[in-house]
Structures are given as structure tokens and as C-alpha cells.
Design a protein around this motif. Structure first.
Motif, PDB file in Angstrom:
ATOM      1  N   LEU A  75       0.840  -1.206   0.000  1.00 41.91           N
ATOM      2  CA  LEU A  75       0.000   0.000   0.000  1.00 41.91           C
ATOM      3  C   LEU A  75       0.871   1.251   0.000  1.00 41.91           C
ATOM      4  CD1 LEU A  75      -2.898  -0.872   2.471  1.00 41.91           C
ATOM      5  CD2 LEU A  75      -2.945  -0.831  -0.022  1.00 41.91           C
ATOM      6  N   LEU A  76       1.941   1.232   0.774  1.00 44.63           N
ATOM      7  CA  LEU A  76       2.850   2.382   0.791  1.00 44.63           C
ATOM      8  C   LEU A  76       3.504   2.570  -0.579  1.00 44.63           C
ATOM      9  CD1 LEU A  76       4.451   1.904   4.306  1.00 44.63           C
ATOM     10  CD2 LEU A  76       2.938   3.773   3.590  1.00 44.63           C
ATOM     11  N   ALA A  77       3.830   1.480  -1.244  1.00 43.21           N
ATOM     12  CA  ALA A  77       4.391   1.571  -2.591  1.00 43.21           C
ATOM     13  C   ALA A  77       3.377   2.220  -3.534  1.00 43.21           C
ATOM     14  CB  ALA A  77       4.785   0.190  -3.099  1.00 43.21           C
ATOM     15  N   GLY A  78       2.131   1.807  -3.425  1.00 42.91           N
ATOM     16  CA  GLY A  78       1.084   2.417  -4.243  1.00 42.91           C
ATOM     17  C   GLY A  78       0.928   3.895  -3.933  1.00 42.91           C
ATOM     18  N   ALA A  79       1.030   4.256  -2.669  1.00 42.45           N
ATOM     19  CA  ALA A  79       0.919   5.665  -2.273  1.00 42.45           C
ATOM     20  C   ALA A  79       2.071   6.480  -2.856  1.00 42.45           C
ATOM     21  CB  ALA A  79       0.885   5.778  -0.754  1.00 42.45           C
ATOM     22  N   ARG A  80       3.278   5.925  -2.859  1.00 39.14           N
ATOM     23  CA  ARG A  80       4.427   6.635  -3.450  1.00 39.14           C
ATOM     24  C   ARG A  80       4.199   6.859  -4.939  1.00 39.14           C
ATOM     25  NH1 ARG A  80       7.035   3.324   0.266  1.00 39.14           N
ATOM     26  NH2 ARG A  80       7.513   1.725  -1.284  1.00 39.14           N
ATOM     27  N   TRP A  81       3.682   5.832  -5.618  1.00 38.62           N
ATOM     28  CA  TRP A  81       3.384   6.008  -7.044  1.00 38.62           C
ATOM     29  C   TRP A  81       2.314   7.091  -7.234  1.00 38.62           C
ATOM     30  CZ3 TRP A  81      -1.401   5.538  -9.277  1.00 38.62           C
ATOM     31  CH2 TRP A  81      -1.423   5.829 -10.646  1.00 38.62           C
ATOM     32  N   ALA A  82       1.248   7.032  -6.440  1.00 32.46           N
ATOM     33  CA  ALA A  82       0.142   7.992  -6.591  1.00 32.46           C
ATOM     34  C   ALA A  82       0.620   9.427  -6.331  1.00 32.46           C
ATOM     35  CB  ALA A  82      -1.006   7.618  -5.656  1.00 32.46           C
ATOM     36  N   LEU A  83       1.477   9.608  -5.343  1.00 31.15           N
ATOM     37  CA  LEU A  83       2.027  10.942  -5.080  1.00 31.15           C
ATOM     38  C   LEU A  83       2.849  11.437  -6.269  1.00 31.15           C
ATOM     39  CD1 LEU A  83       2.967  10.395  -1.363  1.00 31.15           C
ATOM     40  CD2 LEU A  83       1.450  12.214  -2.203  1.00 31.15           C
ATOM     41  N   TRP A  84       3.642  10.541  -6.850  1.00 31.17           N
ATOM     42  CA  TRP A  84       4.405  10.915  -8.040  1.00 31.17           C
ATOM     43  C   TRP A  84       3.451  11.284  -9.180  1.00 31.17           C
ATOM     44  CZ3 TRP A  84       4.362   8.376 -12.804  1.00 31.17           C
ATOM     45  CH2 TRP A  84       5.256   8.879 -13.742  1.00 31.17           C
ATOM     46  N   TRP A  85       2.447  10.447  -9.407  1.00 28.49           N
ATOM     47  CA  TRP A  85       1.502  10.674 -10.506  1.00 28.49           C
ATOM     48  C   TRP A  85       0.806  12.023 -10.359  1.00 28.49           C
ATOM     49  CZ3 TRP A  85       0.542   9.054 -15.180  1.00 28.49           C
ATOM     50  CH2 TRP A  85      -0.687   9.361 -15.788  1.00 28.49           C
ATOM     51  N   GLU A  86       0.352  12.331  -9.168  1.00 28.26           N
ATOM     52  CA  GLU A  86      -0.371  13.582  -8.955  1.00 28.26           C
ATOM     53  C   GLU A  86       0.559  14.796  -9.018  1.00 28.26           C
ATOM     54  OE1 GLU A  86      -3.984  14.216  -8.491  1.00 28.26           O
ATOM     55  OE2 GLU A  86      -3.579  12.440  -9.716  1.00 28.26           O
ATOM     56  N   SER A  87       1.871  14.580  -8.951  1.00 29.73           N
ATOM     57  CA  SER A  87       2.809  15.699  -9.073  1.00 29.73           C
ATOM     58  C   SER A  87       3.032  16.090 -10.534  1.00 29.73           C
ATOM     59  CB  SER A  87       4.153  15.348  -8.426  1.00 29.73           C
ATOM     60  OG  SER A  87       4.875  14.424  -9.232  1.00 29.73           O
ATOM     61  N   LEU A  88       2.598  15.247 -11.463  1.00 34.26           N
ATOM     62  CA  LEU A  88       2.785  15.528 -12.884  1.00 34.26           C
ATOM     63  C   LEU A  88       1.779  16.552 -13.382  1.00 34.26           C
ATOM     64  CD1 LEU A  88       3.233  11.898 -14.273  1.00 34.26           C
ATOM     65  CD2 LEU A  88       5.017  13.526 -13.631  1.00 34.26           C
ATOM     66  N   SER A  89       2.178  17.305 -14.376  1.00 37.38           N
ATOM     67  CA  SER A  89       1.254  18.234 -15.036  1.00 37.38           C
ATOM     68  C   SER A  89       0.306  17.427 -15.924  1.00 37.38           C
ATOM     69  CB  SER A  89       2.032  19.233 -15.890  1.00 37.38           C
ATOM     70  OG  SER A  89       2.583  18.577 -17.025  1.00 37.38           O
ATOM     71  N   PRO A  90      -0.816  18.014 -16.307  1.00 37.84           N
ATOM     72  CA  PRO A  90      -1.721  17.301 -17.233  1.00 37.84           C
ATOM     73  C   PRO A  90      -1.020  16.881 -18.527  1.00 37.84           C
ATOM     74  CG  PRO A  90      -2.856  19.172 -16.272  1.00 37.84           C
ATOM     75  CD  PRO A  90      -1.414  19.271 -15.836  1.00 37.84           C
ATOM     76  N   GLU A  92       2.207  16.146 -18.897  1.00 39.04           N
ATOM     77  CA  GLU A  92       3.089  15.021 -18.596  1.00 39.04           C
ATOM     78  C   GLU A  92       2.284  13.724 -18.459  1.00 39.04           C
ATOM     79  OE1 GLU A  92       6.783  16.905 -16.089  1.00 39.04           O
ATOM     80  OE2 GLU A  92       4.810  16.901 -15.136  1.00 39.04           O
ATOM     81  N   LYS A  93       1.112  13.811 -17.828  1.00 36.28           N
ATOM     82  CA  LYS A  93       0.249  12.628 -17.694  1.00 36.28           C
ATOM     83  C   LYS A  93      -0.199  12.141 -19.070  1.00 36.28           C
ATOM     84  CE  LYS A  93      -1.563  13.693 -13.119  1.00 36.28           C
ATOM     85  NZ  LYS A  93      -2.746  14.090 -12.352  1.00 36.28           N
ATOM     86  N   ARG A  94      -0.553  13.086 -19.934  1.00 36.13           N
ATOM     87  CA  ARG A  94      -0.998  12.714 -21.282  1.00 36.13           C
ATOM     88  C   ARG A  94       0.123  11.995 -22.028  1.00 36.13           C
ATOM     89  NH1 ARG A  94      -0.161  14.099 -26.066  1.00 36.13           N
ATOM     90  NH2 ARG A  94       1.053  15.953 -25.591  1.00 36.13           N
ATOM     91  N   ARG A  95       1.335  12.550 -21.967  1.00 37.78           N
ATOM     92  CA  ARG A  95       2.467  11.927 -22.653  1.00 37.78           C
ATOM     93  C   ARG A  95       2.773  10.546 -22.083  1.00 37.78           C
ATOM     94  NH1 ARG A  95       5.172  17.090 -22.304  1.00 37.78           N
ATOM     95  NH2 ARG A  95       6.545  16.154 -20.751  1.00 37.78           N
ATOM     96  N   PHE A  96       2.671  10.412 -20.781  1.00 39.94           N
ATOM     97  CA  PHE A  96       2.911   9.125 -20.137  1.00 39.94           C
ATOM     98  C   PHE A  96       1.890   8.088 -20.617  1.00 39.94           C
ATOM     99  CE2 PHE A  96       2.274   6.088 -16.662  1.00 39.94           C
ATOM    100  CZ  PHE A  96       3.559   5.649 -16.469  1.00 39.94           C
ATOM    101  N   ARG A  97       0.612   8.482 -20.638  1.00 39.27           N
ATOM    102  CA  ARG A  97      -0.441   7.559 -21.098  1.00 39.27           C
ATOM    103  C   ARG A  97      -0.227   7.163 -22.551  1.00 39.27           C
ATOM    104  NH1 ARG A  97      -4.278  11.286 -18.321  1.00 39.27           N
ATOM    105  NH2 ARG A  97      -4.787  10.308 -16.341  1.00 39.27           N
TER     106      ARG A  97
END
Length: 152
Positions: A75-90, A92-97
């Protein structure tokens, strides 16, 4: 966009505990916590656990709660990923997807033989080399012959 390997590993560690049909809900528990103002992995997990308790009628919530008892580090690993994901700009998220979608398509193409249409088109283009092993290889050969594009 380059994704840090530890972040990809954290995401996979978390998601590997959920069946595919539960992954979006489980991920949203974490993302909702961050959007509510949590900014540390322990806070994110705590908030997400409260959400899962309130939504315990969902299978994903039950799996989430069980994971806390059996493997809280996941769960902590998932939280670290989610924090990273939410730090991205829209953007950056689009390019990642887009990058992930392209990778998935290429993996699928590598697992399937070339189509008859691809082989016929290669023949019409004058290709006389060995038969491509898969759809991706055939597609890249066509690109090279038609557009002069060379793939690495």
C-alpha cells in the motif's frame, strides 16, 4: 517522458495484489487521498483505508483492507506512485499515457504473426528478404520501404 524505475516498481507492487477489474477502484482510493490534501505515503494510506472502510461493499475495498493486514508495504508503494503521478502536469500525464499505450500496442504486435495484407504489401513494395517474424517487424519494414524511416 522517462519514468523512474522505482516508481514503476512501486506501481506494479501495488497493482499486482488486485485483479484487473479492481485496479481502477483501488488506485482511486489512493488518488482521492492526495486530492483531499494528503502529501505523505502514510497519510495517503490512512485516508485510503478510511475510504475503503466506508465502501466495504466493493470487492476492491475488501482487497485493499486485506492488503493492509497482509502487506502494508504494498500500500505504501502504491501511495508513493500515486504521489508521483499527482505531481505531474496534465501534459506530462498525457504523454505518459500515450507512451504506455504505444508500448502495449507494440507488445501485442510482437506476439502476433504478420497479416496476409502486410506480407502482400511488402511483396508489392519489392521486399525480398526473410519473412518478418511478427506484425511489428512487418510494420517497421513497411515504414522503412515507404517512408525511409529506420527503427532502432
Amino acid at each position: 517522458m522517462k519514468t523512474p524505475n522505482d516508481i514503476l516498481h512501486a506501481r506494479l507492487t501495488f497493482l499486482s495484489h488486485f485483479p484487473h477489474n479492481q485496479r481502477a477502484t483501488a488506485t482511486n482510493f489512493l488518488l482521492q487521498a492526495i486530492r483531499a490534501g494528503c502529501n505523505e505515503p502514510n497519510q495517503v494510506v490512512g485516508y485510503a483505508l478510511e475510504t475503503a472502510c466506508r465502501r466495504c461493499h466493493l470487492e476492491a475495498a475488501q482487497t485493499f483492507l486485506s492488503l493492509f493486514e497482509n502487506n502494508p508495504e504494498a500500500l505504501l508503494a502504491g501511495a508513493r506512485w500515486a504521489l508521483w503521478w499527482e505531481s505531474l502536469s496534465p501534459e506530462e500525464k498525457r504523454r505518459f499515457r500515450e507512451g504506455r499505450a504505444e508500448e502495449a500496442i507494440e507488445r501485442w504486435m510482437e506476439q502476433n504473426p504478420p497479416t496476409d495484407r502486410q506480407l502482400a504489401y511488402l511483396n508489392r513494395l519489392g521486399y525480398r528478404g526473410p519473412t518478418p517474424a511478427n506484425r511489428l517487424e512487418a510494420s517497421r519494414l513497411i515504414d522503412e520501404l515507404v517512408k525511409g524511416v529506420r527503427h532502432a
